[in-house]
Design an enzyme around this catalytic site. Sequence first.
Site, short mmCIF file in Angstrom:
data_model
loop_
_atom_site.label_atom_id
_atom_site.label_comp_id
_atom_site.label_asym_id
_atom_site.label_seq_id
_atom_site.Cartn_x
_atom_site.Cartn_y
_atom_site.Cartn_z
N LEU B 14 -6.42 0.29 5.86
CA LEU B 14 -6.29 -1.18 6.76
C LEU B 14 -4.86 -2.45 5.71
O LEU B 14 -5.54 -3.20 5.33
CB LEU B 14 -7.53 -1.78 6.92
N HIS B 15 -4.10 -2.01 5.50
CA HIS B 15 -2.99 -2.56 4.82
C HIS B 15 -2.28 -4.37 5.94
O HIS B 15 -2.71 -3.97 7.29
CB HIS B 15 -2.33 -1.53 4.15
N LEU B 16 -1.01 -4.25 5.12
CA LEU B 16 -0.93 -6.09 6.05
C LEU B 16 -0.77 -5.73 7.83
O LEU B 16 -1.62 -6.26 8.38
CB LEU B 16 0.86 -5.44 5.51
N ALA B 19 -4.78 -4.51 9.57
CA ALA B 19 -5.38 -5.46 9.03
C ALA B 19 -5.06 -6.55 10.37
O ALA B 19 -5.80 -7.40 10.46
CB ALA B 19 -5.52 -5.93 7.61
#
Lengths: 570, 88
Positions: B14-16, B19
């Site tokens: 759940l990165h940039l 997310a």
Amino acid sequence: MIKGTGASGGIGIGTVKVIKVQKPVFERRRIREPEKELDKLKKAISGFTAETEKLAAKVEKEAGKKEAEILRGHLLILRDPVLTAEIEKLIRGGECAEAAVEQICNMFISVFSARDDELTKQRAADMEDLKSRLIHHLLGLDVIKLSPLPPGTVICARELTPSMTAGMDKKNVAGFITEKGGETSHCAIIARALEIPAVLGAEGIMSAVKDGQRVILNGDSGEVILSPKAETLRRYVLEKENYDQRKELLKNYRGKETLTADGDRLSVLCNIGNSDDADKVIAGDGEGIGLFRTEFMFMDRDTAPDEQEQFEVYREAALKMAGKPVVIRTLDIGGDKDVSYLEINEEENPFLGQRAIRYCMAHPDILHQQLRAILRASAYGNIKILIPMIADMTELRFVKKMTEKIKKELSEDDIPFDEHIKTGVMIETPSACMIADLLADEADFFSIGTNDLIQYMMAADRGNSDVSYLYSVFKPSVLRAIQHTIQCAVDKGITVEMCGEAAANKLITPLLISFGLEKFSVSPSSVLNIRKEISRYTKPEADKITARVMKMSTAEEIKKYLTRKTGTKE
Amino acid sequence: MVRQKLLVINPEGLHLRPAGIFAQEMDRFECEIFIQHQGSKVNAKSLLSILTACIKCGSEINIECDGIDELDAMNRAIELINSGFEGL
């Protein structure tokens, strides 16, 4: 010479252009009309948004959609209701917009920087960039205005932000050198996408260079040479030409199947030591993980990783590989790999002692835990079990029996796993090689570990320089051992892979093709090289070379012949 | 209130981008939505809050929805996480 991290491969030769970031200066003041200030913030945000969309479109055109995502990420961040609400709260409390933006952004910067996770740390750099640009907009200043760059410019900066690199005319950039940042930073990603060599984290570069200076950088080794002498320059110009040619060639092999010249489908997988390396496998275009060395997970710590920790690591690798094979080798310690807390007995001959599977059989609880973690993870991808240092059938049977027992336990507890999980053996002892036909009846696949196989075949310690004349993959006995092993696997219809250094040795690629090797497992950076090498030979050509080689009686003769015949180097 | 344990399967975690998509989608719902991960509990409607939780590929998270449209929100959350954010 200055050294940093090679973050984007290739040789860059050019003239330095130092880029210094102007920190926006503003006066912190108390405000009386928050509505006016909020209006100013709103305008700045819309200016920021328009500018970012423009930059992102430019990056997308130059480098691709994925690279533009970082800038689009800034827009996502700015749309975060929590961020804007916090800034507005400060403004309503009498803070000017610039100070409010700075305070709230700094708060997130310090939270992100404090995290252990590399990707999260990078978000701090994004927040810095966003903060500075937003304040510029609030002050009505031009954010990025780079003067046009002449061709052959090497950009030197303390740090390059996404918006800085996006604004540059990158056709004219011959390289990037920065004081801060690493392999996974934004600048590295952009540099790789555009195939511009980059050395990041080069400490001291900013005080050492000045505009107009000539510079050479090596984006693989991380070396930076300032004001090179004429002789050095000539050498690097040549090296750059070679590199660029090779690279162009390899590009033709990215995303392609591994095929011999007459269309036999083989595969090139990767050797890794931890789940983060799975990203390198993807970047290197590997067709899966041919060897996951689990002992690294046990090293440099005080206690063993428990089942849950191991399970999470294996599962991560399986998920990242998304259905491609992940061959997990059970603990290979002992020999030269000592782990303090595992109480490995001191032995007179550790390489002939209780290492790898021998240690695990004497400590079944450790093996049980590991197999259970592997089995649990097998529900999330294409996982296989690989047993190291097999010398005897009882060892394989021991592991298979334990695996069956764990399967039963897991079924009873309703824990998912792959019921058809495959178990393979490492062929790295002369004994395993001699009984390869028998092992092939009970193992699902073979993996030839040439590093140890050479050492045990030749009875020569690979670390002992006095006997190093014996340690060579070109020894006829070693080649025969490899040929015999592969033949047994082929006869019994099981898969055979090679995960030792020899798999990446281009001199023996034709021999391995002729023997019938199906899977080559190499380091992620060698995948394309080997895929290309495999494509050079048809089976009959490889057979012809092999027939000659297998009649030769010394390693020197074989190596010389192969060097001439293949036109490559080891 | 509804709660559900989920596994993050997309390689980048759940990165940039994921997310950001997740936060924006969650923001459409009335109810309060939280993500729990390794002792931290963050607001699922805020991209920055999600980022502070360092959620990787293979991380197990708990989604908690509380409010009038909690079931719809949970269904969407499950759909997003399980899809691995493919094709979004």
